[in-house]
Scaffold this motif. Sequence first.
Motif, short mmCIF file in Angstrom:
data_model
loop_
_atom_site.label_atom_id
_atom_site.label_comp_id
_atom_site.label_asym_id
_atom_site.label_seq_id
_atom_site.Cartn_x
_atom_site.Cartn_y
_atom_site.Cartn_z
N ARG A 86 0.48 1.94 -1.96
CA ARG A 86 -0.98 2.28 -2.30
C ARG A 86 -1.82 0.92 -1.84
NH1 ARG A 86 -3.88 -0.23 -6.85
NH2 ARG A 86 -5.90 0.94 -7.14
N TYR A 87 -1.42 -0.20 -1.94
CA TYR A 87 -2.03 -1.25 -1.66
C TYR A 87 -2.25 -1.47 -0.20
CZ TYR A 87 -1.65 -3.45 -6.46
OH TYR A 87 -1.65 -3.72 -7.75
N ARG A 89 -2.17 1.11 1.97
CA ARG A 89 -3.11 2.14 2.31
C ARG A 89 -4.49 1.74 2.27
NH1 ARG A 89 -5.97 5.39 -0.14
NH2 ARG A 89 -4.89 5.32 -2.43
N ILE A 90 -5.04 1.05 1.14
CA ILE A 90 -6.19 0.76 0.83
C ILE A 90 -6.70 -0.43 1.74
CG2 ILE A 90 -7.78 -0.64 -0.95
CD1 ILE A 90 -5.97 0.97 -2.99
N ILE A 211 -13.82 -4.34 0.18
CA ILE A 211 -12.97 -4.12 -0.45
C ILE A 211 -13.44 -3.72 -2.00
CG2 ILE A 211 -10.79 -4.93 -1.52
CD1 ILE A 211 -10.32 -6.19 1.29
N LEU A 214 -15.01 -0.53 -3.21
CA LEU A 214 -14.00 0.93 -3.20
C LEU A 214 -14.06 1.35 -4.54
CD1 LEU A 214 -11.14 -0.53 -1.20
CD2 LEU A 214 -12.85 1.18 -0.27
N ARG A 215 -14.29 2.57 -4.78
CA ARG A 215 -14.09 3.28 -5.80
C ARG A 215 -13.18 4.44 -6.15
NH1 ARG A 215 -16.66 -0.25 -6.79
NH2 ARG A 215 -18.99 -0.35 -7.41
N GLU A 217 -9.68 6.50 -7.02
CA GLU A 217 -8.43 5.59 -7.01
C GLU A 217 -7.96 4.42 -6.14
OE1 GLU A 217 -6.27 8.54 -3.50
OE2 GLU A 217 -5.79 8.90 -5.90
N ASP A 218 -8.86 4.07 -5.33
CA ASP A 218 -8.79 2.94 -4.32
C ASP A 218 -9.35 1.57 -4.88
OD1 ASP A 218 -7.58 4.64 -2.39
OD2 ASP A 218 -9.21 4.60 -1.16
N ARG A 219 -10.23 1.76 -6.05
CA ARG A 219 -10.79 0.71 -6.59
C ARG A 219 -9.61 -0.21 -7.09
NH1 ARG A 219 -12.36 -1.77 -11.03
NH2 ARG A 219 -14.49 -2.75 -11.33
N LEU A 220 -9.84 -1.54 -6.89
CA LEU A 220 -9.00 -2.52 -7.11
C LEU A 220 -9.57 -3.34 -8.44
CD1 LEU A 220 -7.98 -4.17 -3.51
CD2 LEU A 220 -6.62 -2.57 -4.93
#
Length: 395
Positions: A86-87, A89-90, A211, A214-215, A217-220
């Motif tokens: 996941r990380y 991919r983001i 970064i 991002l909103r 499911e990609d939000r960190l």
Amino acid sequence: MTSVDHSTASTVADLPVAERRDDAWRTLSARGEVVPLADGLAVTSLAVVKAVLREPGRFSIQKVFEAVETGYPLIPLAFDPPEQTRYRRILQPFFSPRRIRPLEESLRAQAVGLVEAVKARGTCDFVADIAGPFPAQALLTLLGLPLEDRDRFIGWKDAALRLTADAAGEVPLTDGERAAEVEQTMAMGGYLAELIRTRREDPGDDILSEILALRGEDRLSDDEALGVCLMLVLAGLETVTDALGLGMERLATHPERRQELARDLSLVPAAVEELLRLDPPAPFLPRMTTEDVEIAGCPVPAGTLINAHLNTANRDETCWPRAHEIDFHRPENPHTSFGLGVHRCLGTHLARLEMRLVFEEWHRRIPDYAITGGTSHRARLVRANLGLESLHLTF
């Protein structure tokens, strides 16, 4: 099949890494594909290194970080799939060639400035004057931060790495030294946490702001964003500094190759790859077995520390003829120095750009140089990082 016996094993540090690292890696390779050492099981051949690094399910980096307890999760480096997937991919799009290429003009001007500053002196410590400052400036440029913060970032990075080495018993600190390094590391964490807060409230024209924007499911989270920033500082700065220093030392001690490069700067990209092949700044990558496995015919139990040696894998004669020689004309150079598999270095394109710019602008302005007589240029191995404390050049 025979099991691995660690009872009488030495460590990598017992090899002549400081003065004769080429001999050290030859010695390690000669001991076999799987070498029991007191500081972990070394795997040395290209085939076995590939096998280990391409199977994160059986050879975990996350368990290594959990065992070390660094206190800071480096994202995505310290995680296994699926979290790492996941990380990655983001973050991958933000470190692609398309995103890194626009930095070249600014970074080239900065490289020119550093080289011009030492040119008139006729001498310099390449590590302190060029190899250390430039990667820090590149990171500050990437994050949209003032270059005046450069020396603070270098100090923070050094403090955190010394604490890690102290915790591993490699470079013991006194109580006073340890307290000072903890204070520096906490200051770095505070600076980055505040940076994340302000960039969320008032985004800038920089990669960190994008970064954080991002909103879904990609939000960190703030903690995840801090882990990304720490990875950039602690993993990014040291490796490029070490790669530049080791590469310049090899050129300074091989005048024919130095002259070849100075005569034809179009060779610089190939030179970067060849110098990285011979001197990966992270010479081995640690992994821990998650189950009982077999490596090159040797049974290895779960929970065993495996060190995948890129330095020996990169000298496989079946892939690189005359593997111990410097050759800027190899038709292919598929070295492992940026890692392999899902954990291949996220900053590969930025690191290559930094090295290319420094070597181009240095050799454009200072084609003739040599190591200053009477000075030391010993390599030092701390944790999994290999670099030079100093490299004094005269020109």
